[in-house]
Every structure is written in C-alpha cells, then in structure tokens.
Design an enzyme around this catalytic site. Structure first.
Site, PDB file in Angstrom:
ATOM      1  N   LYS A  81       1.001  -0.832  -0.009  1.00  0.00           N
ATOM      2  CA  LYS A  81       0.118   0.080   0.104  1.00  0.00           C
ATOM      3  C   LYS A  81       0.789   1.837   0.055  1.00  0.00           C
ATOM      4  O   LYS A  81       1.792   1.973   0.659  1.00  0.00           O
ATOM      5  CB  LYS A  81      -1.031  -0.034   0.984  1.00  0.00           C
ATOM      6  CG  LYS A  81      -1.961   1.125   1.537  1.00  0.00           C
ATOM      7  CD  LYS A  81      -3.009   0.833   2.860  1.00  0.00           C
ATOM      8  CE  LYS A  81      -3.674   1.583   2.607  1.00  0.00           C
ATOM      9  NZ  LYS A  81      -4.132   1.778   4.270  1.00  0.00           N
ATOM     10  N   SER A 156      -9.774   1.627   3.042  1.00  0.00           N
ATOM     11  CA  SER A 156      -8.280   2.042   2.410  1.00  0.00           C
ATOM     12  C   SER A 156      -7.805   1.874   1.261  1.00  0.00           C
ATOM     13  O   SER A 156      -7.332   2.568   0.242  1.00  0.00           O
ATOM     14  CB  SER A 156      -7.723   3.597   3.058  1.00  0.00           C
ATOM     15  OG  SER A 156      -6.913   3.338   3.853  1.00  0.00           O
ATOM     16  N   SER A 180      -9.884  -0.333   6.819  1.00  0.00           N
ATOM     17  CA  SER A 180      -9.455  -0.510   5.559  1.00  0.00           C
ATOM     18  C   SER A 180      -8.683  -1.361   5.446  1.00  0.00           C
ATOM     19  O   SER A 180      -8.136  -1.600   3.941  1.00  0.00           O
ATOM     20  CB  SER A 180      -8.266   1.066   6.033  1.00  0.00           C
ATOM     21  OG  SER A 180      -8.813   1.920   5.919  1.00  0.00           O
TER      22      SER A 180
END
Length: 444
Positions: A81, A156, A180
């Site tokens: 990420k 996210s 997330s």
C-alpha cells in the site's frame, strides 16, 4: 505456468519454490509482466519496482538452490500500500498533498519482509491519506472491484485488495485504522487481518490516527495471512494444523451492526453461522451496551486525531483534496483537547466492560460489512450518498478498532459478503487458529 501461479496462494508458491518446481526470479518476473499487461494496471498500482524486485528475487533463487531459504515465503512477491515508505520510491498515500514525497529509507515492516526474501512488486493505490472506507479516490485512481470494475473496491487499502483479487500479487500489505484492511478484503472475497494496535511497528508508515493505525495483510487464505503476520510481527508462524470449531464458543454481537443490513451480507453471515454450527461451534447471541456508547465517541476520537496530524498540511492547499474527504478531516477541528482526553478515558472503561462481557468466548462474530459496493458514478454524482455509504461501510469494522481488538474477515461464498471474527488485543495467534477452523468449516 504464469497463469497458474497467479491463482495460487502465497504458501503454495512457497512450497513450489521449496520443491524446486518454481524459480523465484521467474515467479517475480511473471507477476511484473502480468501487471504491465493488465488493463487495470494504472488503477491498481501507482508504480512497480521491477529492478529492486528482481534483485531480491535473484537472491532468493540463490538461497533456494543452496538450501538456505529464510522461510516458506522466501521468494514470494508482495505488493505494498502506498503509505509504507520505500527508499527512493515515491510514497504519497493517495494524496496530492504528498506528491513527490520521496523517503530516504524503507518502513520497518518493508525492511522485515525484504529481509525475509519477499520481492516488492510495487506500490498500490489507496484512498486519500487512508480516510475513507469506500476506496473511491478521484484525485489519483479508484481501483476496480473484482466483481464489477464500475464499483468501488473498499478502502482504504483498495489497491492492495485489487492486486491480490485480480491475480497481480499473491499477497498484499495494507493498513487498518477503522476497517481499511477488512472492508476491501471482504468486498473482494479475500482474507484480511487487522492486527492489534501497537503490535506491528508503524515506523515509516504515513499516519492517519496513530492510536488506531495498524498494519495487516490481505491474502487468499488464512494460512497466507498467518505467514505474513509472522513476518510483520517478527515472530514464529502460528501453527494452524488440526484446528476445529467443535466446542468452540462464538458470540454473535447483537448491535447496530445488523441495522439496515443489505441482503447479500445478511445471506453471507447466515451461511457462515450455519456452517459454524454444523462444525460443532457453540453459538450464543448477546448485546454489549458498551459498544453503542463507544460508537458515539468515534467522531471525536478519530477526527480530532486525524485533523491534529494533518490539519496544517491540508489548510495550505485544501483545494487539491476530494471535498468529502477534506471535510471529514476538518470535522476534527470542532473538538477541543478536553473532549478528546475525556473520550479516550471513557473508551478505556468501555473496553474493560467489553472484555468482561466476552470472557470465555473464542471469538465474537459479525458481518464484516453491512452494505455492498456502490457504483463509482453514483458516489461521484451524490456526495451525500458518499457520506452515508462511507459511514455504513465502516460501521461494523470500526467496532474492533474502538475496542482495541484484533480481527479477521473471511469470505463466505456470497460475493462481497465477509464474516468477521474478533478476539482480544494481542491474541492474533488464537484468532488465526479459530479463523483457519472457520475457513475449513466454510469449505472455501
């Protein structure tokens, strides 16, 4: 073999390397080539790290030939990420506020997995500064949901989930502050592990709300999540062998988590409950009043910390942000220090009430997410819809963050409908063993 490799679990790829059937260099190159050729490449990856990944893979190949592998995942590639610092590679956390940010060194968790021999495929897209559960990011890219690219994938850690679901990484590392990791894992039919706050070091991670921020893997199965957790944690892998739900005590938390639940998540949860019951689990239902009160504190505790960290940066160039995300941050300016301190003190007491209520249970279970992925165009056309869907998307997962728990989401066989298991802080090993038994019961 590259198409077959893209569908295999990280652990099975590792076993193939161990058996001499898979070359780590060929494996990494095949994933990098698949990324470059994929029609959604730019929606999933911000960039690849080809030269560095192939260098790490070549070293893994040499160790494999010499019988000196560092673990089962040595030579198995991973995606990161874009909030984990990577040396001399931009880390921008999905935000134009950080455009061009170039860290000088890797995050500690990146160091750990690289040292373990996992080649870094690249950085994946995410929602702005990790402050949305939908995965919508019109200022950079919105990754595609595996079932329908026109829908949001959850966030996210949106690109992290997409990279695994679309076969462009065998394993991904994301972060979870309010859901997330678990939301995109659930919507893309993956396994996602939220670790306990403070368990995995955040050094070199772009923060959102540091008292809630956690690091965790998104994977194809519980075994992969457990292996990745061990590397992130710097601990020995959890022994998942021989697990069974027989006589395990599971508690269904009767709470706001079931309010207005959509048909698919409700079906997935009932499917999971039935499977767990057939496997011999003892299932109880109960309300815990502390949960409802804790949920009322979320607005203070999250937004105050998020704005405290990012407010000054945001206000320098606020117009570069997607307005609904910017406004969520700005809501934190309305809370003073006494509200924030009092909120945390009260949450400590509510956590104690929770632990007393769930003592004796192996896990507390809920639908991972109560709604299904909305259409991107619908969210862009109606910002009020964005706000309401975002709140509902994060509602169930946030319970685990507020109560300071570790949590695991598993696919149920119903598309975009996961079941979530939660255990006490620091109890990841037991949670993963329960999760492996639950996975076996589900037969997926």
């Amino acid at each position: 073999m590259s198409e077959t490799w893209r569908k295999m679990s990280a652990a099975d790829l590792g076993r193939g390397i161990e058996a001499g059937e898979i070359c780590p260099l060929d494996l990494t190159e095949s994933f990098l080539d698949a990324i470059e050729e994929h029609p959604h490449r730019d929606r999933i990856y911000t960039q690849t790290m080809r030269l560095h990944a192939l260098e790490i893979a070549a070293a893994a190949r040499a160790r494999a030939k010499a019988g000196l592998r560092r673990g089962l995942l040595d030579g198995v590639p991973v995606s990161w990420k874009d909030l984990f610092d990577t040396a001399n590679v931009p880390t921008e956390a999905g935000s134009l506020l950080l455009k061009g940010r170039m860290p000088a060194r890797d995050a500690l968790v990146v160091d750990r997995l690289t040292e373990a021999g996992l080649p870094p495929l690249g950085k994946t897209h995410m929602t702005e500064l990790a402050f949305s559960g939908l995965g919508l990011n019109p200022v950079t890219q919105t990754p595609p949901l595996i079932h329908d690219p026109a829908r949001v994938p959850g966030g996210s850690s949106s690109g992290a989930a997409a990279s695994v679901a679309w076969g462009l990484a065998p394993l991904a590392i994301g972060s979870d502050t309010g859901g997330s990791v678990r939301v995109p894992a659930a919507w893309n039919d993956l396994v996602g592990l939220k670790t306990s706050a403070g368990r995995i070091p955040l050094t070199g991670c772009v923060p959102l709300a540091e008292r809630f921020d956690t690091v965790g893997p998104l994977a194809r199965n519980v075994e992969d999540a457990a292996l990745a957790f061990a590397l992130l944690d710097g601990s020995a892998p959890v022994d998942l062998r021989g697990g069974s739900l027989a006589n395990m005590r599971l508690l269904v938390l009767e709470s706001v988590a079931f309010d207005d639940i959509h048909p698919a998540p409700a079906e997935g949860f009932e499917t999971a409950l039935a499977a767990f019951g057939r496997a011999g689990a003892v299932i109880d239902h109960a309300k815990i009043p502390a949960v409802d009160e804790a949920m009322t504190l979320a607005g203070i505790l999250y937004t105050a910390e998020c704005y405290g960290i990012w407010g000054e940066t945001i206000e320098l160039t606020p117009d570069v942000m997607f307005p609904p995300v910017r406004d969520r941050f700005r809501a934190g300016a309305a809370h003073n220090a006494s509200d924030y301190v009092a909120g945390w003190r009260r949450l400590g007491g509510l956590r104690a009430e929770w632990h007393a209520a769930v003592a004796g249970y192996d896990a507390v279970i809920l639908p991972s997410v109560a709604n299904v992925p909305p259409l991107i165009d619908d969210l862009m056309a109606d910002l009020d819809l964005f706000a309401s869907e975002n709140l509902m998307t994060l509602r169930n997962t946030r319970i685990g963050n507020l109560m300071g728990l570790c949590a695991l989401t598993l696919p149920t066989g119903v598309a975009s409908a996961g079941v979530m298991l939660m255990a006490g802080p620091g109890d990841e090993a037991r949670l993963l063993r329960v999760g492996a038994a639950a996975e076996a019961a589900l037969g997926l």
